[in-house]
Design an enzyme around this catalytic site. Structure first.
Site, PDB file in Angstrom:
ATOM      1  CG  ASP A 149       2.684   6.934  -2.610  1.00  0.00           C
ATOM      2  OD1 ASP A 149       1.539   7.372  -2.834  1.00  0.00           O
ATOM      3  OD2 ASP A 149       2.911   5.960  -1.879  1.00  0.00           O
ATOM      4  CG  ASN A 204      -0.754   2.671  -3.180  1.00  0.00           C
ATOM      5  OD1 ASN A 204      -1.323   2.695  -4.260  1.00  0.00           O
ATOM      6  ND2 ASN A 204      -0.402   3.775  -2.538  1.00  0.00           N
TER       7      ASN A 204
END
Length: 275
Positions: free
Chosen positions: A83, A227
């Site tokens: 990420d 997220n």
């Protein structure tokens, strides 16, 4: 079971549910996320960020391969995601580390440079069999797509996806990173407009600060990948403070912290799958 990210995302799109993507910092984070997912009986994404790699001395492979090994033994579908990658050298380690996807973050660059860098990253990711997410950035500024008050323009979002060839897009609709209170209000009409014109799944960053009702509504209007990072750390550190232990055995601290994170994951996955 360790699966490609695309398989989990595609299933969520088909079923109209959200996928929880939780940040990993320590091995206890990864264990907690998988335990919570198994309790909720839901698929999950484990995210290792560039900041996490920096915390581990700049080494991706040890934490990623350990996390992937845990995922392989899980009884629910799990994918591994790299990420907020800004470093191209780190990006190119993703496949060897067991990741099924990456989020390439060139949002601090001006639009044309963001497109150029992201297109190059997407071409490489696809050649390596990886699913790739990107971020458009704040129009007219360099604070990123999730700076307070930033909003993604639907037309520009569609053009960005078409120009870069990415598989998912993180959009700015009212959430912010690192929120420790769940007080964010999302722009659901904007989410719906983005869903209607952007040809790839939408991603909500900064979801720790979004209440359950807002998360459900966001998924109903088109959000897919959700997220979550800070919520785990709030649970982790809260458990440590509550115990107030004086023992020198770190397991006495880490076990309740891991349990608290697992409870948080299970609760949030229940929300995301109930839409």
């Amino acid at each position: 079971m360790l699966l490609p990210t695309s398989a989990i995302i595609d299933q969520a799109v088909s079923s109209g549910t959200g996928v929880g993507a939780f940040n990993v910092i320590t091995l206890e984070h990864a264990e907690a996320v998988i335990a919570g997912a198994e309790t909720a009986r839901q698929p999950v994404l484990l995210q290792i960020s560039q900041n996490c790699v920096r915390f581990h001395g700049g080494r991706l492979l040890p934490i990623a391969r350990a996390t992937a090994a845990l995922a392989a033994e899980a009884v629910v579908p799990v994918a591994l995601h790299l990420d907020h990658v800004e470093d191209d050298i780190l990006l190119r380690q993703a496949a060897d580390a067991g990741c099924g996807s990456v989020m390439y973050d060139a949002s601090r660059l001006e639009y044309a440079e963001n497109v150029r860098a992201t297109r190059k990253a997407a071409d490489w990711a696809h050649s390596a069999g990886l699913w790739i997410e990107a971020e458009l950035g704040e129009v007219g500024g360099k604070e990123g797509a999730h700076a307070p008050g930033a909003r993604t323009d639907p037309g520009e979002a569609r053009a960005f996806v078409e120009a870069t060839g990415v598989d998912a897009l993180a959009v700015a609709v009212g959430s912010s990173h690192a929120m420790t209170t769940r007080t964010a209000t999302l722009d659901h009409s904007l989410i719906a407009r983005l869903r209607d014109v952007v040809p790839v799944p939408l991603v909500l960053h900064g979801s720790s600060g979004v209440p359950d009702t807002e998360l459900r509504e966001a998924i109903r209007h088109g959000m897919v990948k959700i997220n979550i990072g800070t919520a785990l750390n709030v649970a982790f550190t809260g458990a440590l403070r509550e115990k107030g232990l004086t023992t020198t055995d770190p397991r006495k601290y880490l076990a309740p912290a891991r349990d608290a994170m697992a409870d948080t994951v299970a609760q949030l996955l229940g929300v995301l799958s109930s839409c």
